[in-house]
Enzyme design. Structure first.
Site, PDB file in Angstrom:
ATOM      1  N   CYS A  33     -19.649  48.920   4.287  1.00 56.32           N
ATOM      2  CA  CYS A  33     -19.992  48.584   5.777  1.00 56.32           C
ATOM      3  C   CYS A  33     -19.438  50.030   6.864  1.00 56.32           C
ATOM      4  CB  CYS A  33     -19.337  47.115   6.655  1.00 56.32           C
ATOM      5  SG  CYS A  33     -19.926  46.801   7.599  1.00 56.32           S
ATOM      6  N   THR A  35     -25.408  50.873   4.056  1.00 54.84           N
ATOM      7  CA  THR A  35     -26.574  50.758   5.305  1.00 54.84           C
ATOM      8  C   THR A  35     -25.709  53.040   5.505  1.00 54.84           C
ATOM      9  OG1 THR A  35     -25.115  50.159   6.749  1.00 54.84           O
ATOM     10  CG2 THR A  35     -27.340  49.177   6.519  1.00 54.84           C
ATOM     11  N   CYS A  40     -54.461  64.308   4.207  1.00 54.84           N
ATOM     12  CA  CYS A  40     -56.022  63.670   4.179  1.00 54.84           C
ATOM     13  C   CYS A  40     -55.655  62.191   3.996  1.00 54.84           C
ATOM     14  CB  CYS A  40     -56.799  64.430   2.825  1.00 54.84           C
ATOM     15  SG  CYS A  40     -58.307  63.916   2.895  1.00 54.84           S
TER      16      CYS A  40
END
Lengths: 439, 447
Positions: A135, A201, A388
């Site tokens: 965390c 994270t 593309c």
């Protein structure tokens, strides 16, 4: 028959899809609903010290009209009492004996405190523990979470406090906010954990509100860094999983996390060595129901490829993973445009012209522009094929016959043995010998 | 006229004339703009007669740069709102969108352009363009339709003193009076007039040339004159009964509808439209939406020869319009008012040099359709009298002849653009003509 069941460091589940410790795993209500829909396991939202959350906890990163390419959060661990959580874990495990329930833990760095919470968690009948050393906000400022995960010595010490009393498997959740992810992974192994979960994270500021000039999310005029997750982090997570999986000193199970939204994403983590995968942002965006496509899609893919269980799939792509110095310099690929599929958007032209090596010619023909690759100048960078918009219109075609291989490492070795130094002139000679033109 | 339809409720009129293509919301514009591939040297831009840098303006929508987007559009086209709403996009920009080739739905370029320009007007037309200091030269523009407005805007920015002379009391020409209300309302055309006026252009309405002021006065008092006079009277059918009450030209009818005082527009219960061009479709669908019970389009050639676009034909069919092809009017029957129309069947003859087949009446196939109203939509004449009164201007096949490089007529001081030089095309063609003529005038006056 395809068997999706896994055993991740001793934690068994009927499929590899677990919910990551996060808002979707805050309560028995949510987790029972998820299990109902087919999730194989869950990591319960972290049990921790007393905390309070703020309002305005999340910030979305949208891209090109698509919502939630990434999600940033400043939510902390569970804000419900330890007792309520333990009771709900116990009840949920009773109802769902075949699913994996892993309890995420993060308490202050005291041996007794860890012993106490570990014992309580085990008493619920849970299948495993996950130590939240990742965390990056709020808790790290109180000496927990990433403050532990970023220092391999702390990581080892605290993990030892857990493993010395735990009777169930222990996974250590790693923070990506480090220079080398292999170090905390090795610390977990040294402390006798059964596996690692990664990535947590990434430190982030998700954006600025251009009207208020405040960072997002805005808590009454203030904000700070948060933890970034979601599709945008997947390539970073894949790399870190592969780093751990290819570390010769590491041999524990891996639970892969980071931007997994579909069975395809999950499969990529498994192919790089993950046993289970954990999902959060995609569920926060679309709900628990996404697991049904994940299970179906993975099963169908395995069937189509002739695999019957995930052991046959796990880590299969690691063999093709190597360092740059071992890549073949004589591999020659060029782009080819299938004119029958071309829609004349000229995106390949402008990308090559401004962003690559100026090897696409554009000429007016039949009222539109015809784009043609000048093969002798094409370096095979893939950019035109990437931009593309038409599937299968631009393909990369191999021109060499594969009979010759010379890697950078080989080349340097050759130079050494021939007593030549690495110089532009010597490189040019090698290139000339092999018909490689640099322009 | 006899058998006039009874009035509908206000709500019913509004419903009947509601927009075919409603505005995009913020979210839908963002999503649609993000779908654009942002082609390089894009086919849509080439297909637009004014060459708006379409992929550029759409990219700017996706980044919330709506003013930048408006500038990209307007610098190519001064009547961009009208074009966004009235252009036949299916055969122009959207028809050229590369996504068609990919098998996807083309980008809704018209609606995106409208989104940008609507926003620009909602913002109160913030200044996006620099007006150059006055160069002391003046230009008179005759007609405030799209070519006149475009010419005026462009010249004003270049520093010219511009006056537009408009015979009608309301400016905008066909942008104001000629576009079906379900495509565009009068108010939108007037916003574009205001934009052009904001550059310093003076618009003198109610000023007909030859009525309130002579051409010679303009010719003498201004350094150059631009003719944006459009076309003239509707072509006559030249059949018996054309003078009866209930016979009206399509343009007059459409103009009445554009007053938006719908209950006051007289419409017969049974209506016949003669001709099958886009104006004819407008008149037919508008008559139907005003409450006509039966609307019939009569066309002397076959369906493949009609000049109406396919999407207009589809719209008419959805409105329940009945088409009689290879059918020509012979007489309009009635005492004082129209009571019916006598028709004759036609058959295709030999193709001419352009491949268009002539048609010949089939003797003995006459039949009568009872109708209460006949709308003539077989094209317009040029403004022959006026044009022949301007010295030096050459007039060929009903069109003013110009030098395509600079839009100069046979009279070096007189320039022209729009329907009067092309015989009647789209608003977007007129917008381009006007702009290019402005540069022709600038070059002429600066040399």
């Amino acid at each position: 028959m395809v068997d999706l069941s896994i055993n991740c460091g001793g934690i068994k589940s009927p499929n590899p899809f677990w919910l990551a410790s996060a808002p979707p795993t805050n309560s028995a209500y949510q987790i029972c609903k998820a299990f109902e829909l087919g999730w194989g396991g869950t990591v319960w939202k972290t049990l921790s010290e007393p905390i309070m959350n703020v309002a305005s906890r999340l910030g979305g990163f949208d891209y090109s009209g698509q919502k939630l390419a990434g999600l940033n959060n400043i939510e902390l661990t569970t804000d419900r009492t330890i007792e309520i959580n333990l009771k709900e874990i116990y009840e949920t495990k009773k109802l769902w004996p075949d699913r994996a329930i892993i309890v995420s833990l993060m308490v202050e760095s005291k041996r007794e405190t860890w012993h106490d919470i570990v014992k309580k968690a085990i008493d619920t009948g849970a299948d495993g523990l996950e130590l939240n050393y990742g965390c990056p906000h709020g808790m790290s400022e109180r000496g927990m979470g990433a403050a532990v995960g970023q220092v391999p010595e702390y990581c080892k010490m605290i993990t030892e406090w857990v493993t010395e009393v735990s009777t169930i498997p222990v996974l250590v959740k790693l923070t990506p906010n480090v220079t080398n992810i292999q170090m905390p992974a090795r610390a977990a192994q040294a402390a006798k954990a059964q596996g690692v979960s990664l990535i947590n994270t990434i430190n982030s500021i998700v954006g600025i509100d251009l009207d208020t000039l405040r960072v997002v999310p805005n808590v009454s005029g203030k904000g700070g860094h948060g933890g970034f997750a979601g599709p945008a982090v997947k390539p970073i997570a894949l790399h870190m999983v592969s780093q751990v999986a290819t570390d010769p000193e590491f041999n524990l199970a891996i639970s892969g996390i980071g931007g997994i939204s579909t069975w395809k994403d999950a499969l990529e983590f498994i192919l790089l060595g993950a046993t289970s995968v954990q999902v959060c942002t995609a569920v926060m965006h679309h709900g628990f129901r996404i697991v049904q496509d994940m299970i179906d899609g993975l099963t169908n893919w395995m069937q189509s490829k002739g695999f019957s269980n995930l052991d046959q799939v796990r880590g299969k792509s690691l063999t093709g993973l190597d360092s740059f110095g071992n890549l073949n310099l004589l591999y020659k690929a060029v782009a080819r445009i299938d004119q029958s599929k071309c829609i004349h958007c000229n995106l390949c032209y402008i990308a090559c012209e401004d962003g690559a090596h100026q090897c696409i010619d554009i000429t007016p023909e039949d009222g539109h522009n015809k784009t043609v690759i000048r093969e002798k100048d094409c370096v095979g960078c893939n950019l035109c094929a990437i931009v593309c918009p038409v599937p299968g219109c631009i393909s990369m075609v191999r021109l060499d016959d594969g009979s010759e291989e010379k890697t950078w490492n080989n080349l340097i070795q050759d130079f050494k043995s021939e007593g030549r130094e690495l110089s532009w002139e010597n490189l040019a000679e090698f290139q000339k010998q092999h018909g490689i033109e640099i322009h | 006229m006899e058998n006039i339809v009874s009035k509908l409720s206000t709500e019913q009129y509004e419903k009947n004339f509601q927009e075919l293509h409603p505005p995009l919301t913020y979210g839908s514009a963002l999503a649609e703009s993000s779908r654009c591939l942002y082609c390089y040297d894009s086919p849509c831009m080439k297909a637009c007669p004014t060459h708006i840098d379409i992929s550029e303006f759409i990219k700017k929508i996706s980044t919330d740069n709506l003013l930048g987007s408006a500038k990209t559009i307007l610098k190519s086209n001064w009547v961009a709102l009208t074009c966004a709403k009235a252009c036949p996009v299916a055969v122009l920009c959207e028809g050229a969108c590369v996504l068609n080739e990919k098998g996807d739905k083309p980008i809704e370029i018209g609606r995106l352009q409208r989104y940008v320009i609507d926003n620009y007007f909602e913002q109160g037309m913030p200044a996006l363009f620099d007006v150059k200091p006055s160069n002391g030269k003046s230009v008179a523009i005759i007609g405030s339709g799209p070519s006149g407005l475009a010419c005026g805007a462009e010249l004003a920015l270049l520093g010219y003193n511009v006056t537009i002379f408009e015979q009608s009391d309301v400016p905008g020409g066909l942008n104001t009076w000629g576009i079906a209300p379900y495509k565009m309302r009068k108010q939108d055309a007037l916003k574009e007039v205001e934009l052009v006026k904001s550059f310093g252009v003076s618009v003198k309405t109610g000023t007909g040339i030859g009525k309130n002021i002579t051409f010679n006065e303009l010719y003498k008092n201004y350094d150059a004159v631009f003719l944006g006079i459009g076309l003239g009277e509707s072509n006559a059918l030249s059949v018996k009964g054309e003078e009866l009450s209930g016979v009206i030209s399509a343009l007059d009818f459409i103009e009445q509808v554009k007053t938006e005082d719908w209950s006051s527009v007289p419409v017969g219960k049974k209506v016949a439209i003669i001709g099958a061009g886009n104006t004819s479709i407008d008149a037919a669908t508008e008559a139907k939406r005003l409450g006509a019970e039966q609307v019939i389009v009569l066309y002397r050639r076959s369906s493949q020869d009609m000049s109406a676009y396919n999407f207009e034909f589809d719209l008419a069919k959805k409105d329940g319009i009945i088409f009689h092809f290879l059918t020509a009017p012979k007489n309009i029957i009635g005492k004082n008012s129209v009571e019916g129309i006598e028709c004759i069947r036609m058959e295709p003859g030999q193709p001419d040099s352009k491949g268009k087949r002539s048609v010949l009446p089939v003797p003995g196939t006459e039949f009568t359709i009872p109708v209460d109203m006949v709308i003539k939509a077989i094209g317009q004449e040029a403004q022959n009298d006026f044009i022949s009164s301007v010295p030096g201007v050459k007039f060929v096949n009903g069109k003013i002849e110009i030098n395509v490089e600079n839009y100069q007529t046979g009279n070096p001081k007189v320039f022209a653009g729009g329907d009067c030089i092309n015989g009647g095309k789209e608003v977007v063609n007129a917008a381009y003509d006007g702009k290019m003529a402005a540069h022709g005038i600038d070059k002429f006056l600066c040399n």
